[in-house]
Write a protein that holds these residues in place. Structure first.
Motif, PDB file in Angstrom:
ATOM      1  N   LEU A 366       0.834  -1.206   0.000  1.00  0.00           N
ATOM      2  CA  LEU A 366       0.000   0.000   0.000  1.00  0.00           C
ATOM      3  C   LEU A 366       0.868   1.255   0.000  1.00  0.00           C
ATOM      4  O   LEU A 366       0.541   2.246  -0.669  1.00  0.00           O
ATOM      5  CB  LEU A 366      -0.919  -0.008   1.214  1.00  0.00           C
ATOM      6  N   THR A 367       1.968   1.211   0.738  1.00  0.00           N
ATOM      7  CA  THR A 367       2.896   2.342   0.782  1.00  0.00           C
ATOM      8  C   THR A 367       3.499   2.592  -0.597  1.00  0.00           C
ATOM      9  O   THR A 367       3.534   3.736  -1.081  1.00  0.00           O
ATOM     10  CB  THR A 367       4.020   2.070   1.803  1.00  0.00           C
ATOM     11  N   ALA A 368       3.989   1.538  -1.233  1.00  0.00           N
ATOM     12  CA  ALA A 368       4.608   1.672  -2.553  1.00  0.00           C
ATOM     13  C   ALA A 368       3.605   2.185  -3.585  1.00  0.00           C
ATOM     14  O   ALA A 368       3.925   3.050  -4.409  1.00  0.00           O
ATOM     15  CB  ALA A 368       5.186   0.329  -2.990  1.00  0.00           C
ATOM     16  N   GLU A 369       2.392   1.661  -3.547  1.00  0.00           N
ATOM     17  CA  GLU A 369       1.354   2.099  -4.489  1.00  0.00           C
ATOM     18  C   GLU A 369       1.017   3.577  -4.282  1.00  0.00           C
ATOM     19  O   GLU A 369       0.816   4.326  -5.243  1.00  0.00           O
ATOM     20  CB  GLU A 369       0.104   1.234  -4.321  1.00  0.00           C
ATOM     21  N   PHE A 370       0.944   3.993  -3.018  1.00  0.00           N
ATOM     22  CA  PHE A 370       0.635   5.390  -2.704  1.00  0.00           C
ATOM     23  C   PHE A 370       1.736   6.318  -3.215  1.00  0.00           C
ATOM     24  O   PHE A 370       1.461   7.339  -3.869  1.00  0.00           O
ATOM     25  CB  PHE A 370       0.465   5.530  -1.189  1.00  0.00           C
ATOM     26  N   LEU A 371       2.993   5.978  -2.948  1.00  0.00           N
ATOM     27  CA  LEU A 371       4.101   6.819  -3.378  1.00  0.00           C
ATOM     28  C   LEU A 371       4.186   6.884  -4.900  1.00  0.00           C
ATOM     29  O   LEU A 371       4.491   7.941  -5.473  1.00  0.00           O
ATOM     30  CB  LEU A 371       5.417   6.294  -2.804  1.00  0.00           C
ATOM     31  N   LYS A 372       3.908   5.766  -5.529  1.00  0.00           N
ATOM     32  CA  LYS A 372       3.958   5.739  -7.003  1.00  0.00           C
ATOM     33  C   LYS A 372       2.812   6.555  -7.598  1.00  0.00           C
ATOM     34  O   LYS A 372       2.984   7.262  -8.596  1.00  0.00           O
ATOM     35  CB  LYS A 372       3.896   4.293  -7.479  1.00  0.00           C
TER      36      LYS A 372
END
Length: 567
Positions: A366-372
Motif C-alpha cells: 500500500l505504501t509503494a502504491e501510494f508513493l507511485k
C-alpha cells in the motif's frame, strides 16, 4: 491520554499513597490498589503479569494477596489466562472494564491537579496540558542566567554539531555562551554526512577531541551498540536531573535499550505542509488521510494547471528511503517486526524476531502504491529532491503541498516566503483510513563520547545540561529555530507568538501523535536506508515493479540481519 502520560499519572498516584503507608503511620498498605496499579503498569509497558508477581506487589502477606486477586477476577477486573497446554501456569491481564475504570480515574485525577495548580483555566480541559510537564515555572521565561559556578575559563569545551538553526545560533553567539557558562566553548559545524563520519573517526582516537557531540536520532542504535557514546543514566541519576519537562518522544529519541544516551536539543517532527488558499479555491479540506492527500494532489494538479499538486522527497538514497519508511508508518507498520503495545510499538526492547524486516507486506504494498500514485501529480524535480530542495520549491510557491520537517519551517517565515507566509497550513502526517495519525520524530540530541576522560566528562555534562535548559530553548527559538522539546518553553506566550507551529507540535505530543517507532534505533538502520534508497528509487523510475522492489528489499534486509546474527 497517551500511554506515557498514563504511566506518569500512575507514578504520581503510587508515590502519593506510599508517602502515607510507607513513610508515615497514617495508612496501611492498600493491597487492592497495589495489585491494580502493578497490573496496569505491566499492561502499559507490554510486560508479562503473573499471579506470583501480582501477589508480591500487593505489599501484604501471600494469603491476603491471593484473596484480593480472586476478588478482582470475580469482579471481572482481572482475567486469568492459561500459559501452557497443561493449564498449570497462568498469566493475569487487566480486562477492558479495568482499563476503562483506570483511564477514567486518571483523567479525573489529571483534571483535579490541573485545576488546583491553574493549568486548566478559562474553560479549558485536562487535554490542554501534559501531566508531568514543568508548568509551575514562570510562564514567560527570562533571558538565560549565567551558571552559578562556571566551568572555568582555563578549560575549553569543544562541541561537534550540525549546521542547523540551533547550532548556528550557538556558534554566532559563542562569546555570550562563554560568559554564561564561564568557560571557552568552541563549536565545529559539519554537514550531516561529514558529522557522522567525524563522530566515528573521533571514536578511533585514544582520547576524544570533542567534549560533546550532537547526533541525529537514527544514528543512536549504531553509536550506542558500538559504545561510541557514553551512557548518561548514572549522571542523570546522580545529578537528579528532571526529564519530565521534555516531550516524551524527544526524550525517548535519546534512549537505547532502556539507557539514556542523549539530551534533546533540536528535535523535529515531519508534517504535511499545504497552501490553504489553493485548497480553499478547490473546495478541499486539509488532508487527514492518505486518500485525502492523493485526492488533493490530483485535484490541485489539474485545478491549478501550472502548479504541481505536491513536491516529494524522492531523491535516490537517503531521501527516498526516509520517505518510504515514514509513509509505511502512515499505514500502521514499522520497518521491522517491533512488538506492538496498544497503538504503539516497543523500541526499548528489540531482540531476536523483532529484527525481521516488514517490507514485503500488505502495508508495504500500500505504501509503494501510494508513493507511485503521487508521482503522477508531483513536481518534476521530485525524483532528485532531498529535504532542503523540496522545502525550497514549496516556499517559492511552485507546489501546493509537501511533507517536511518542522524545523525547516524557517523557510516559511515572513522574511523567507513573504507572498505565501499567511497561506501555509500544516497537519500531522495523514494516515491510512482507520490507522492512528503518526508523525515521526527526528532531529538531534547532545551526547558525550565514550572515550572522554572522567575529568572532562563532568565539565561536558555541566555545559550540555545548561544548553538544554528551558530558557536556552526559548533563546534558540527567538534566534530562528522552529523547535522546542520542552513543555515549559512551548507554553511561553513569547515563544508561541514567534511561531504558530510550536503550539501545534506541543498538542501533537500531548495526543501521542509524535512517535519514535517509524525509525527505530537499531544499529543496522544505515544499511536499511541504503537498501531502500536504491531499490525504491528504481521502482519510482519504473525500472522494476512494486513486487520486485519489495521482495528485493525484504530479502536484502533479511540477509543483513542474518549476517549480524540477529536471528
Amino acid at each position: 491520554m497517551t500511554r506515557d502520560e498514563l504511566i506518569r499519572i500512575l507514578d504520581f498516584a503510587d508515590t502519593s499513597r506510599q508517602i502515607c503507608s510507607d513513610r508515615t503511620n497514617l495508612a496501611a498498605p492498600d493491597a487492592r490498589w497495589n495489585i491494580i496499579s502493578y497490573s496496569m503498569r505491566r499492561h502499559l509497558e507490554g510486560k508479562l503479569l503473573t499471579i506470583t508477581s501480582a501477589a508480591s506487589a500487593s505489599g501484604v502477606p501471600y494469603g491476603t494477596a491471593m484473596r484480593r486477586i480472586t476478588e478482582l477476577i470475580d469482579e471481572e477486573l482481572l482475567h486469568k489466562r492459561p500459559r501452557s497446554n497443561t493449564g498449570r501456569s497462568f498469566s493475569l491481564h487487566p480486562t477492558r472494564k479495568l482499563i476503562r475504570e483506570f483511564e477514567s480515574y486518571a483523567l479525573q485525577l489529571k483534571a483535579h491537579v490541573g485545576k488546583t495548580f491553574g493549568f486548566v483555566q478559562n474553560g479549558g480541559t485536562a487535554t490542554d496540558f501534559f501531566f508531568g510537564g514543568s508548568y509551575m515555572t514562570a510562564k514567560i521565561l527570562s533571558f538565560p542566567n549565567a551558571m552559578r559556578t562556571g566551568v572555568g575559563f582555563d578549560k575549553k569545551i569543544k562541541i561537534l554539531c550540525s549546521p542547523d538553526p540551533t547550532f548556528r545560533t550557538l556558534k554566532q553567539h559563542a562569546r555570550t555562551i562563554n560568559e554564561l557558562c564561564g568557560t571557552q566553548v568552541e563549536f565545529t559545524l559539519l554537514p550531516l554526512n561529514e558529522l557522522y563520519s567525524r563522530i566515528l573517526e573521533n571514536h578511533e582516537m585514544e582520547q576524544s577531541e570533542f567534549d560533546i557531540v550532537n547526533f541525529d536520532l537514527p544514528w543512536l542504535g549504531k553509536l550506542a551498540h558500538d559504545e561510541i557514546l557514553r551512557p548518561l543514566s548514572d549522571l542523570i541519576e546522580n545529578e537528579r536531573y528532571n526529564s519530565s519537562d521534555f516531550h516524551t518522544a524527544a526524550w525517548k529519541g535519546g534512549r537505547y535499550q532502556n539507557r539514556q544516551y542523549g539530551i534533546p536539543i533540536q528535535p523535529t517532527t515531519e508534517l504535511l505542509f499545504y497552501r490553504s488558499d489553493l485548497l480553499n479555491e478547490a473546495g478541499l479540506n486539509p488532508p487527514q488521510t492518505t486518500e485525502d492527500v492523493l485526492l488533493a494532489a490530483r485535484t490541485l494538479h489539474k485545478f491549478r494547471g501550472a502548479t504541481p499538486g505536491i513536491v516529494m522527497n524522492y531523491g535516490r538514497g537517503l531521501p527516498v528511503a526516509h520517505t518510504f519508511v515514514q509513509t509505511l508508518a502512515d499505514f500502521g507498520q514499522p520497518i521491522i517486526n517491533l512488538q506492538r503495545i496498544d497503538s504503539e510499538f516497543d523500541v526499548d526492547n528489540i531482540e531476536g524476531e523483532n529484527f525481521r524486516p516488514m517490507i514485503d507486506t500488505e502495508a508495504g504494498h500500500l505504501t509503494a502504491e501510494f508513493l507511485k500514485a503521487l508521482l503522477d501529480y508531483a513536481h518534476p524535480k521530485s525524483l532528485k529532491c532531498s529535504w532542503d530542495e523540496r522545502i525550497a520549491i514549496f516556499a517559492k510557491g511552485e507546489a501546493a503541498m509537501t511533507y517536511g520537517w518542522s524545523v525547516r519551517a524557517a523557510a516559511f517565515s515572513k522574511e523567507g516566503a513573504k507572498e505565501i507566509y499567511d497561506k501555509i497550513g500544516f497537519v500531522c502526517h495523514p494516515s491510512a483510513e482507520g490507522k492512528p495519525s503518526v508523525s515521526p520524530i527526528g532531529g538531534f540530541c547532545l551526547g558525550i563520547p565514550a572515550n572522554l576522560s572522567e575529568e572532562r566528562r563532568q565539565s561536558a555534562w555541566k555545559v550540555m545540561e545548561y544548553l538544554a535548559r528551558p530558557e536556552m530553548m526559548k533563546w534558540y527559538v527567538q534566534n530562528g529555530s522552529h523547535t522546542s522539546p520542552r513543555f515549559s518553553t512551548s507554553a511561553d506566550p513569547e515563544v508561541q507568538s514567534f511561531s504558530k507551529i510550536l503550539g501545534y507540535l506541543d498538542t501533537m505530543e500531548r495526543q501521542g501523535m509524535t512517535q519514535n517507532w517509524p525509525r527505530p534505533p537499531v544499529p543496522e538502520i544505515s544499511g536499511i536506508f541504503e537498501i531502500l534508497g536504491n531499490v525504491i528509487h528504481q521502482m519510482l523510475l519504473k525500472d522494476i515493479t512494486i513486487k520486485q522492489a519489495l521482495v528485493t528489499c525484504q530479502n536484502s534486509i533479511d540477509h543483513l540481519m542474518r549476517q549480524n546474527g540477529r536471528y
